[in-house]
Scaffold this motif. Structure first.
Motif, mmCIF file in Angstrom:
data_model
loop_
_atom_site.group_PDB
_atom_site.id
_atom_site.type_symbol
_atom_site.label_atom_id
_atom_site.label_comp_id
_atom_site.label_asym_id
_atom_site.label_seq_id
_atom_site.Cartn_x
_atom_site.Cartn_y
_atom_site.Cartn_z
ATOM 1 N N LYS A 72 3.071 0.926 -11.966
ATOM 2 C CA LYS A 72 3.578 1.994 -12.813
ATOM 3 C C LYS A 72 3.218 3.355 -12.227
ATOM 4 O O LYS A 72 2.175 3.501 -11.595
ATOM 5 N N SER A 73 4.064 4.326 -12.523
ATOM 6 C CA SER A 73 3.749 5.703 -12.150
ATOM 7 C C SER A 73 4.328 6.628 -13.218
ATOM 8 O O SER A 73 5.285 6.278 -13.920
ATOM 9 N N ILE A 74 3.727 7.822 -13.331
ATOM 10 C CA ILE A 74 4.189 8.803 -14.298
ATOM 11 C C ILE A 74 4.279 10.177 -13.659
ATOM 12 O O ILE A 74 3.383 10.576 -12.900
ATOM 13 N N ASP A 75 5.376 10.864 -13.919
ATOM 14 C CA ASP A 75 5.511 12.291 -13.631
ATOM 15 C C ASP A 75 5.399 13.006 -14.963
ATOM 16 O O ASP A 75 6.164 12.713 -15.899
ATOM 17 N N TYR A 76 4.480 13.976 -15.051
ATOM 18 C CA TYR A 76 4.104 14.500 -16.362
ATOM 19 C C TYR A 76 3.789 15.985 -16.244
ATOM 20 O O TYR A 76 3.108 16.418 -15.305
ATOM 21 N N VAL A 77 4.317 16.769 -17.199
ATOM 22 C CA VAL A 77 4.021 18.201 -17.209
ATOM 23 C C VAL A 77 3.937 18.672 -18.656
ATOM 24 O O VAL A 77 4.739 18.279 -19.499
ATOM 25 N N ASN A 78 2.923 19.491 -18.939
ATOM 26 C CA ASN A 78 2.736 20.095 -20.258
ATOM 27 C C ASN A 78 3.117 21.567 -20.193
ATOM 28 O O ASN A 78 2.553 22.321 -19.398
ATOM 29 N N ARG A 132 -1.085 6.793 -11.450
ATOM 30 C CA ARG A 132 -0.535 5.506 -11.011
ATOM 31 C C ARG A 132 -1.351 4.381 -11.631
ATOM 32 O O ARG A 132 -2.529 4.548 -11.908
ATOM 33 N N ASP A 133 -0.696 3.259 -11.813
ATOM 34 C CA ASP A 133 -1.404 2.103 -12.360
ATOM 35 C C ASP A 133 -0.899 0.851 -11.658
ATOM 36 O O ASP A 133 0.229 0.400 -11.901
ATOM 37 N N PHE A 150 -6.799 10.218 -19.646
ATOM 38 C CA PHE A 150 -5.339 10.210 -19.559
ATOM 39 C C PHE A 150 -4.794 8.780 -19.472
ATOM 40 O O PHE A 150 -3.835 8.424 -20.149
ATOM 41 N N ARG A 151 -5.402 7.962 -18.638
ATOM 42 C CA ARG A 151 -4.939 6.577 -18.478
ATOM 43 C C ARG A 151 -5.933 5.637 -19.141
ATOM 44 O O ARG A 151 -7.144 5.748 -18.908
ATOM 45 N N HIS A 152 -5.442 4.736 -19.981
ATOM 46 C CA HIS A 152 -6.327 3.728 -20.563
ATOM 47 C C HIS A 152 -6.171 2.410 -19.803
ATOM 48 O O HIS A 152 -5.117 2.101 -19.250
ATOM 49 N N ARG A 153 -7.253 1.656 -19.784
ATOM 50 C CA ARG A 153 -7.326 0.445 -18.984
ATOM 51 C C ARG A 153 -6.559 -0.708 -19.627
ATOM 52 O O ARG A 153 -6.274 -0.699 -20.831
ATOM 53 N N PRO A 154 -6.223 -1.740 -18.855
ATOM 54 C CA PRO A 154 -5.625 -2.953 -19.426
ATOM 55 C C PRO A 154 -6.584 -3.605 -20.427
ATOM 56 O O PRO A 154 -7.796 -3.360 -20.402
#
Length: 800
Positions: free
Chosen positions: A476-482, A513-514, A559-563
């Motif tokens: 997984k990947s994320i593009d993120y902007v606030n 990334r995950d 920001f990212r939580h674990r499995p």
């Protein structure tokens, strides 16, 4: 658009050329008639919990199921209503926007659109990845199956807590058949549905079904008379909440390409158009001198004074709201699916290809007040493509299946928050504020592949062993902007970027990334003590991948939580008694959770945090049909649970509601804004949400022949013990014990099959919450389930 058409073409060509997955066969329908009771509603049915057709009583899994006929008798017309008659199954739903199923207390209560649920939802053998796409109209249904506990071996994707499988009526029948049904009820709630099917040519069949529904809102908009406070009359939104406005349709086309191979093609479409939604009632707040609600040391509103007007603090009806901003939901979903089952004699090939799209826009008044305190606007364009291929066989003493699965999901969305939760960001970014908004723009790209196998080995005539496993890989990947904007704030009217995923990754490398690989497993020992009694004991390991918490203000490490991983130990029995007129099924379970993904409004914004947890419980179901005239279904649950530790509110900001507002125990006036610093930083030993200690469901039905037909009277319902609606366990979100009872009286004409039913739901007008969110100093916002409703349904069948 071009890529959309390419994917659709590839899907349909793959279905036609390569042969893709299973449709339910006519023999499935014949098998489902092998019942154990003499009545109708308590009959055992055939299920596909192990991805093959089996009598429910022979499946060594804690599973509940209802046939389409039973669903009709219960008056279930949407995907969330089934919960009342399924032990341990609960639902949080404040609009069609988002549906959160909870099974044995396992759920994902965060409301951002990028998350997946630990209770997987399947429709006609295809996984639905988005919680936004779950809720919908239920019509022309063949069966609903609910499997409790981890189901990752065969079903895979995120079935940590279990799964819910909706199976539609398909084109299995060659004989012309169908029905038309109309319904009208309180709040101008009306619907029309119908289906028609049969053979088009030799070995070619079709079934088409559709439903349209509209309803006025049952939570009425009201103005606020604040004249005594010098504020005059504050206008409400004029929009009643809880209404419906949508339609859905599907078509299934089947081809028998050989006597042993069938291709099934599905197209499904659903729409919600300008649904009046996105508002709440305000409750459980005792006001302090600074205009905010009293809280405990963890920053949670702890009052239990019920629904009030948030300005005047006067008691109010749970079915009235005072929000000033109209909300709405617009959503369009399309699903394209191809299936094939090919029996080669010694083995059967099954393939399932699905492509699903959803476009959703949603806005809400999040504070339940006639003032701009919290507004939320979200939108998401979601696409998913999945492919499953499996091979299965049965040699008598050895049953096996093995396969592979691929899932590609893409989210392109935004989540905007306006008002109090982001005042600290406005101060830091602009030096002040007027009416600030933080809009979170994100794109998530997620691919998953897995391989799996499961075998059932007959050790002796009575003893069998089930062993299964799956290896799953996520990328997984994320593009993120606030982005902060406050166009009416003159010193800084232009938007500014607060941070991006790359900024967070600079602090915690790789946080955007995950890449994750893990395994699920199942081992079950099954003992057929008698032809009518099955005993089983099992261990299941379930897995669910990590994801991201979309929050206007979040630390890189959060920001990212674990499995999460769940080890489940179960023991149960299924038996038939009293000459097979009574079925009795029971299960005892113990859960050990590693890195349970818990939702918390830390700092007043949504976060998901990892914590270990455990739970122990039991379920008992009884289905009794002593005669053709009487049926009874009874269910009971007991459960206890504990989540080790989750963050509390910590710090929360709010505007200065009036000049010179005084400090309170935890809140300090900084001049224009309050900063509340709560001393209790963690919450330990909390109960799982939506997991009452006890619950009890019941259904009693009596029928008799008269006037050329049959009359049936039915009473059904459920009682729930006290339960917290959030894992933070704030007293403001404690739902006290309640009972909901429904009743119906129906007449079916013997010659024509025409049925007319008069019904009432929640006949004792019990007020209970379908959803609650503890906002700390801002009180609790809730949505209450409908009050007493009543109506009539007419169904006219035709053909075979």
């Amino acid at each position: 658009m071009r890529m959309h058409n390419v994917k659709r073409a590839l899907l349909l060509s793959a279905c036609a050329a390569a042969a893709l997955p299973l449709c339910a066969h006519a023999q499935d329908e014949q098998a489902s008639q092998n019942t154990t009771g003499t009545g109708g509603i308590a009959n055992a049915i055939v299920v596909t919990a192990n991805k093959r057709s089996e009598n429910l009583q022979k499946v060594p899994i804690s599973v509940s199921a209802f046939s389409g006929e039973q669903i009709d008798r219960l008056g279930i017309t949407d995907t969330t209503q089934v919960t009342q008659q399924i032990p341990s199954l609960r639902v949080n739903s404040w609009s069609p926007n988002l549906t959160i199923f909870s099974l044995r207390g396992i759920s994902q209560s965060n409301f951002t659109d990028n998350l997946e649920a630990p209770v997987a939802v399947y429709q006609d053998n295809a996984y639905i990845g988005s919680m936004n796409a779950i809720s919908g109209q239920l019509f022309d249904i063949k069966r609903v199956e609910v499997l409790r506990g981890p189901q990752g071996t065969l079903f895979g994707r995120n079935a940590t807590g279990g799964l819910i499988h909706y199976l539609s009526e398909d084109a299995s029948q060659s004989e012309f058949n169908g029905y038309v049904q109309g319904e009208y009820g309180r709040f101008n709630d009306w619907s029309v549905e119908g289906a028609v099917g049969g053979g088009l040519a030799e070995n070619v069949r079709i079934r088409v079904a559709a439903r349209v529904q509209q309803a006025d809102g049952y939570i009425k908009s009201r103005d606020t008379d604040a004249t005594a406070l010098g504020l005059g009359v504050l206008k409400g939104s004029g929009q009643d909440l809880g209404g419906k406005d949508g339609w859905a349709a599907r078509v299934n086309l089947q081809f028998d390409i050989t006597p042993d191979a069938t291709i099934s093609l599905w197209y499904k479409h659903a729409e919600d158009n300008h649904v009046a939604t996105g508002g709440y009632v305000f409750e459980n707040c005792v006001y302090l001198d600074n205009g905010y609600c009293d809280t405990d040391a963890a920053g949670l509103s702890d009052a239990q004074n019920g629904v009030i007007n948030g300005v005047t603090a006067e008691p109010a009806s749970p079915w009235e709201h005072f929000g000033e901003r109209p909300g709405r939901l617009d959503r369009v979903m399309n699903s394209y699916q191809g299936q094939l089952e090919w029996d080669f004699g010694g083995a059967t090939l099954t393939t399932i290809t699905n492509y699903l799209t959803m476009d959703k826009q949603y806005s809400e008044d999040g504070d339940a007040l006639p003032l701009v305190v919290v507004n939320v606007d979200t939108g998401v364009d979601f696409k998913q493509f999945s492919q499953e291929v499996r091979l299965s066989g049965d040699t008598g003493s050895f049953t096996w299946q093995a396969g592979a699965y691929f899932l590609d999901m893409k989210y392109d969305g935004n989540h905007a928050v306006t008002g109090a939760p982001i005042l600290d960001l406005a101060l830091a970014g602009n030096g002040g504020f007027s009416q600030p908004t933080v809009n979170q723009l994100y794109k998530v790209d997620s691919q998953n592949w897995s391989v799996f196998a499961q075998t059932d080995l007959q050790l002796t005539e009575q003893l069998s062993l089930t062993v299964g496993g799956r290896y799953s890989k996520d990328d997984k990947s994320i593009d993120y902007v606030n982005v902060l904007s406050d166009p009416t704030y003159a010193p800084q009217p232009d938007p500014i970027v607060l941070f991006t995923d790359r900024d967070l990754a600079a602090v915690v490398p790789g946080v955007n990334r995950d890449k994750y690989g893990d395994w699920a497993a199942r081992v079950s020992l099954n003992y057929q003590a008698t032809p009518d009694t099955l005993l089983f004991a099992s261990w299941n390991r379930g897995i669910k991948g990590g994801n991201w918490s979309l929050s206007s203000n979040i630390a890189a490490q959060d920001f990212r939580h674990r499995p999460e991983t769940l080890n489940s130990f179960e023991a149960g029995f299924k038996t038939s008694l009293l000459d097979r007129t009574l079925r009795l099924n029971g299960t005892l379970f113990h859960y050990i959770y590693d890195d349970y993904q818990a939702f918390s409004l830390a700092a007043g914004v949504p976060h998901v945090f990892n914590s270990d947890a455990h739970s122990t419980g039991a379920e008992l179901e009884a289905f009794w049909s002593p005669s053709n005239r009487f049926d009874a279904v009874l269910g009971a649950t007991w459960q206890t649970s504990s989540v080790d530790s989750i963050p509390a509110t910590d710090v929360q900001f709010g505007p200065e509601l009036f000049p010179g507002a005084p400090d309170s125990q935890y809140c300090t006036n900084l001049g224009g804004v309050f900063r509340c610093d709560f001393p209790q930083k963690t919450i330990e030993g909390a109960e799982l949400p939506n997991a009452p200690r006890f619950s009890f469901n019941y259904l009693l039905r009596y029928n008799f022949d008269t006037a050329g037909g049959n009359v049936a009277a039915q009473v059904d319902g459920v009682w729930y013990d006290d339960q917290f609606l959030e894992v933070t366990n704030g007293l403001g979100s404690l739902q006290k014990a309640y009972n909901v009872t429904n009743a119906s009286l129906s007449y079916q004409h013997a010659a024509s099959g025409i049925t007319v039913t008069a019904w009432g739901r929640n006949v004792f007008d019990k007020a209970y919450r379908a959803y609650a969110l503890n906002l700390g100093i801002l009180g609790v916002t809730s949505i209450y389930a409908p009050p007493a409703t009543y109506g009539v349904t007419l169904k006219v069948p035709f053909g075979g």
